[in-house]
Design an enzyme around this catalytic site. Structure first.
Site, short mmCIF file in Angstrom:
data_model
loop_
_atom_site.label_atom_id
_atom_site.label_comp_id
_atom_site.label_asym_id
_atom_site.label_seq_id
_atom_site.Cartn_x
_atom_site.Cartn_y
_atom_site.Cartn_z
N CYS A 8 0.84 -1.20 0.00
CA CYS A 8 0.00 0.00 0.00
C CYS A 8 0.88 1.25 0.00
O CYS A 8 1.45 1.59 -1.03
CB CYS A 8 -0.99 -0.04 1.16
SG CYS A 8 -2.36 1.13 1.00
N HIS B 227 -3.53 -5.32 0.37
CA HIS B 227 -2.99 -5.66 1.69
C HIS B 227 -2.95 -7.17 1.88
O HIS B 227 -3.93 -7.76 2.36
CB HIS B 227 -3.83 -5.03 2.80
CG HIS B 227 -3.57 -3.58 3.02
ND1 HIS B 227 -2.58 -3.13 3.85
CD2 HIS B 227 -4.18 -2.48 2.51
CE1 HIS B 227 -2.59 -1.79 3.87
NE2 HIS B 227 -3.54 -1.38 3.06
N GLU C 256 -1.51 -8.74 4.15
CA GLU C 256 -1.50 -9.06 5.58
C GLU C 256 -2.89 -8.99 6.21
O GLU C 256 -3.07 -9.40 7.36
CB GLU C 256 -0.54 -8.12 6.32
CG GLU C 256 -1.06 -6.73 6.66
CD GLU C 256 -1.03 -5.74 5.51
OE1 GLU C 256 -1.07 -4.53 5.81
OE2 GLU C 256 -0.98 -6.16 4.34
#
Length: 243
Positions: free
Chosen positions: A95, A185, A187
């Site tokens: 990001c 993202h 994660e």
């Protein structure tokens, strides 16, 4: 023991999500790294970046800041990343990190003309992804979690688009052979994504969007999440698995 990874923290999660830990914690867990396999530096809060020697690679987190603000800590980090990329240290930007690496290497970052992208989105692989260590073998289209207002508008020289979608022409790129950026993202689990949507409910309402419906539409994104582990494997000198 394998060399540790450096996690460059450029921000913290929105306040309601901080009880679940930091971005660095989310990344470490999603990447399958043990606690002693990662060194975290919080550049937003003034931590100095260490020498590159001794690290397997570096991962740059997301942030609520904007690359276009050209904040002192961000520009210092960009300089470090530029040198690290040219030196061949494996890099993965997420990001804000994706945008910061692109900026550091001569690309252009700015507001996405289509506005905010948020929720579980569909990522479409470019042809170049078929030969890429992090993306080869993934489905041509797969879901990922995303939340951003700015994007990489122009790639740096030497970079190749690996993934896109109708909202963002550059959802992933590779620069050279050892530096990557992903706008999505990897994660984020579903709980992280729903938490972000709830935290942005007022802004979404002003944009005419229903946060409750968006939260219901959040879905698991295992292929996107797997990109983190592929990066770790690649940086350690192994071959990324084909999913």
């Amino acid at each position: 023991m394998s060399p540790p990874f450096l996690i460059i923290e450029t921000g913290q999660p929105v306040a309601p999500m901080r009880r679940h830990g930091s971005f660095a914690h989310w990344i470490r867990v999603a990447a399958g790294l043990e606690r002693d396999a990662a060194v975290v530096v919080d550049v937003e809060r003034g931590d100095a970046l260490p020498a590159r020697a001794g690290f397997a690679g570096a991962i740059v987190t997301g942030s609520a800041a904007m690359v276009t603000e050209r904040l002192d800590w961000s520009e210092r980090s960009a300089g470090w990343l530029r040198e690290a990329a040219h030196a061949g240290l494996p890099l993965l930007g997420i990001c804000y990190g994706h945008q910061l690496i692109a900026h550091a290497l001569g690309g252009e970052v700015g507001d996405n003309p289509r506005g905010r992208e948020m929720g579980t989105v569909c990522i479409e692989l470019a042809d170049a992804a078929r030969e890429d260590p992090l993306f080869a073998g993934l489905p041509a289209r797969f879901p990922a979690q995303a939340t951003h207002l700015q994007s990489v508008l122009r790639l740096p020289p030497g970079a190749t688009v690996l993934a896109r979608n109708p909202h963002d022409a550059c959802h992933a790129y590779r620069w050279g052979t050892r530096a990557w950026g992903v706008q999505f993202h990897p994660e984020f689990a579903t709980g992280h994504m729903r938490g972000y949507i709830r935290a942005r409910a007022d802004a979404l309402a002003r944009e005419g969007r229903c946060s409750a419906r968006m939260a219901r539409e959040v879905a698991a994104a295992p292929h996107a999440r797997g990109v983190l582990r592929r990066f770790v494997r690649q940086a350690r000198g192994g071959r990324a698995p084909v999913s």
